[in-house]
Design a protein around this motif. Structure first.
Motif, short mmCIF file in Angstrom:
data_model
loop_
_atom_site.label_atom_id
_atom_site.label_comp_id
_atom_site.label_asym_id
_atom_site.label_seq_id
_atom_site.Cartn_x
_atom_site.Cartn_y
_atom_site.Cartn_z
N ARG A 36 -5.45 13.96 -7.45
CA ARG A 36 -5.00 12.47 -7.07
C ARG A 36 -4.74 12.41 -5.53
N SER A 37 -5.31 11.38 -5.00
CA SER A 37 -4.89 11.25 -3.42
C SER A 37 -3.29 10.75 -3.22
N GLU A 38 -2.85 10.86 -2.07
CA GLU A 38 -1.46 10.60 -1.82
C GLU A 38 -1.06 9.21 -2.38
N PHE A 39 -1.92 8.07 -2.20
CA PHE A 39 -1.62 6.65 -2.55
C PHE A 39 -1.82 6.60 -4.08
N GLN A 40 -2.60 7.22 -4.76
CA GLN A 40 -2.68 7.45 -6.35
C GLN A 40 -1.34 7.84 -6.88
N ARG A 41 -1.00 9.12 -6.25
CA ARG A 41 0.31 9.57 -6.45
C ARG A 41 1.44 8.59 -6.41
N ASP A 42 1.46 7.95 -5.26
CA ASP A 42 2.40 6.88 -5.11
C ASP A 42 2.57 5.81 -6.21
N ARG A 43 1.38 5.34 -6.54
CA ARG A 43 1.40 4.46 -7.54
C ARG A 43 1.78 4.90 -9.06
N ASN A 94 -8.11 0.42 1.65
CA ASN A 94 -7.76 1.65 0.41
C ASN A 94 -6.99 0.89 -0.81
N GLU A 95 -7.86 0.62 -1.65
CA GLU A 95 -7.26 -0.18 -3.08
C GLU A 95 -6.13 0.59 -3.80
N ASP A 96 -6.10 1.86 -3.68
CA ASP A 96 -4.93 2.46 -4.26
C ASP A 96 -3.55 2.43 -3.47
N LEU A 97 -3.81 2.20 -2.20
CA LEU A 97 -2.41 1.76 -1.40
C LEU A 97 -2.28 0.55 -1.61
N VAL A 98 -3.25 -0.25 -1.78
CA VAL A 98 -2.64 -1.93 -2.09
C VAL A 98 -1.96 -2.03 -3.31
N GLU A 99 -2.60 -1.36 -4.42
CA GLU A 99 -1.95 -1.48 -5.83
C GLU A 99 -0.42 -0.83 -5.56
N ASN A 159 10.19 9.69 -2.95
CA ASN A 159 9.50 10.32 -2.00
C ASN A 159 8.10 9.82 -1.87
N LEU A 160 8.05 8.17 -1.70
CA LEU A 160 6.50 8.02 -1.31
C LEU A 160 6.20 8.32 0.09
N SER A 161 4.99 7.95 0.11
CA SER A 161 4.28 8.25 1.43
C SER A 161 4.71 7.04 2.77
N PHE A 162 4.51 7.42 3.68
CA PHE A 162 5.01 6.48 4.73
C PHE A 162 4.03 5.16 4.65
N GLU A 163 3.17 5.05 4.41
CA GLU A 163 2.19 4.13 4.29
C GLU A 163 2.52 2.96 3.07
N THR A 164 2.91 3.62 2.05
CA THR A 164 3.47 2.68 0.91
C THR A 164 4.75 2.14 1.32
N ARG A 165 5.71 3.25 1.63
CA ARG A 165 6.98 2.61 2.03
C ARG A 165 6.89 1.47 3.36
N GLU A 166 5.99 1.63 4.13
CA GLU A 166 5.78 0.44 5.35
C GLU A 166 5.50 -0.62 4.67
N GLY A 167 4.53 -0.69 3.63
CA GLY A 167 4.14 -1.81 2.99
C GLY A 167 5.12 -2.49 2.16
N ILE A 168 6.01 -1.78 1.46
CA ILE A 168 7.18 -2.34 0.93
C ILE A 168 8.14 -3.12 1.57
N LEU A 169 8.39 -2.79 2.78
CA LEU A 169 9.24 -3.10 3.72
C LEU A 169 8.53 -4.49 4.45
N LYS A 170 8.31 -5.41 3.65
CA LYS A 170 7.41 -6.74 4.09
C LYS A 170 8.23 -7.29 5.31
N HIS A 171 9.57 -7.63 5.21
CA HIS A 171 10.42 -8.28 6.20
C HIS A 171 11.73 -7.39 6.27
#
Length: 394
Positions: A36-43, A94-99, A159-171
């Motif tokens: 799995r990629s890092e973002f698939q693992r986050d999902r 990256n669809e997996d990161l978006v998901e 322990n999610l990746s930076f990129e997923t956490r960055e997207g979660i913190l919308k505001h």
């Protein structure tokens, strides 16, 4: 380790998309997963989390007891993920990161929708200087994945990746961003201080969120009887696709059921997706980008065309006036806020009434907020009735 199979290959990504092989990593380093990629693992971690399962009993506009078919935070998150992946595929993001971002973006929402969030914000603001900045559901979503989930022996959170956490913190308020920066220099709070942008995948989730809730609030509003198709004729974005549907299927005008509504919403959703793809591709063409870091230094790039943006705003204004501020919704909202306020005061005075892992924490007000925010609608109502003997929402 051998290369990942084609299913997780990133060779088709645009140069400005987030590449999991170039991720800024996790707060606690871990070896890569073999399949799995890092973002698939986050999902996958998000889907298996306790907070995600709770979303099925957390509501949007209509509370959990008001009907079985109204949207919940879970169904909304799935709809955002579906829309986001469709757009990401066309833009070579990256669809997996978006998901992953889409499925996690509402994990911090309170019970009772925005009514619960507003009430909890008021409770924290009133508590004192330490919590004067109140409650932000985006920040709470980050707290859930960083601290509150308890699934792994070596650390709190997922322990999610930076990129997923960055997207979660919308505001995020500037005060809260500075608090994050103090504990995580150069981390996910930094962009709110520097006024830079998140990844295109994160920007996409923000827009997919808006598209999804506008559409499903029309559906739920008509289903509830609080708004009608006749009222929606004043909303150009919806009315255009209702007329298109009747031109092609005139028999639906006199047919009972919901086919006309569903088809008009389907067409409206499709056109908004096409509009975002067209407008964003045009914006990217004017400003060629070679790396995701250039995205963060550019202005917002995921967008509607000006016409669609104006019509989307009109739709939101209609829903605010006719659905979110409908007298029956406001009555329910008032009672939901009362439930949250009374739970907060009771738990603050008697922490032992909370579950042990919250009761033993020293930051009592924040512990109470974390505990209440994690509740489903029905659990909050049961706890309120247990503690007060009142049944405010039946």
């Amino acid at each position: 380790m051998s290369a990942l199979p084609d299913a997780v290959s990133t060779r088709a990504l645009a140069p400005y998309a987030c590449d999991p092989d170039q991720s800024r990593g996790r707060r606690h380093p871990e070896a890569a997963a073999p399949t799995r990629s890092e973002f698939q693992r986050d999902r996958d971690r998000i889907v298996h989390s306790t907070a995600f399962r709770r979303l099925v009993y957390k509501t949007q506009v209509f509370l959990n007891h008001e009907g079985d078919l109204f949207r919940t935070r879970m169904t909304h998150s799935l709809e955002v993920a579906q829309l986001g992946r469709s757009i990401a595929r066309s833009l070579r993001l990256n669809e997996d990161l978006v998901e992953a971002i889409a499925l996690a973006h509402d994990l911090g929402h309170t019970p009772f929708g925005h009514a619960g969030q507003d009430a909890l914000h008021e409770c924290l603001r009133a508590h004192g200087a330490a919590d004067a900045d109140g409650f932000e559901h985006n920040l709470q979503s980050l707290r859930v994945v960083d601290e509150l989930e308890e699934r792994y022996p070596r650390y709190n959170g997922l322990n999610l990746s930076f990129e997923t956490r960055e997207g979660i913190l919308k505001h995020c308020s500037l005060a809260h961003a500075r608090q994050i920066e103090a504990h995580e220099p150069g981390g996910v709070g930094r962009r709110f201080i520097d006024r830079t942008q998140p990844s295109l995948e994160a920007q996409l989730c923000n827009l997919a969120d808006e598209i999804a809730y506008n559409a499903h609030d029309i559906d739920d509003g008509v289903r509830s009887g609080l708004i009608t198709l006749e009222q929606l004729q004043d909303v150009p974005l919806f009315e255009r696709y209702r007329c298109q549907t009747l031109d092609e299927f005139p028999h639906l005008a006199d047919q009972p059921g919901r086919r006309l509504l569903y088809e008009a919403i389907r067409r409206m959703l499709s056109q908004q997706v096409y509009d975002v793809i067209e407008a964003t591709a045009e914006a990217l063409g004017r400003q060629p980008l070679r790396h995701v870091d250039e995205v963060r230094q550019a202005g917002p790039l995921l967008c509607f065309t000006p016409t669609m943006r104006a019509e989307s705003i009109q739709l939101k204004q209609f829903l605010f006036k006719n659905l979110y501020r409908h007298p029956s919704v406001m009555e329910t909202t008032h009672r939901a806020r009362q439930v949250v306020h009374e739970l907060f005061e009771r738990f603050l005075c008697e922490p032992a009434e909370m579950r042990p892992r919250f009761a033993v924490r020293g930051d009592t007000a924040r512990a109470v907020a974390d505990y209440i925010a994690g509740m489903t609608d029905r659990y909050a109502l049961r706890e309120h009735e247990r503690l007060t003997g009142q049944r405010l929402l039946a």
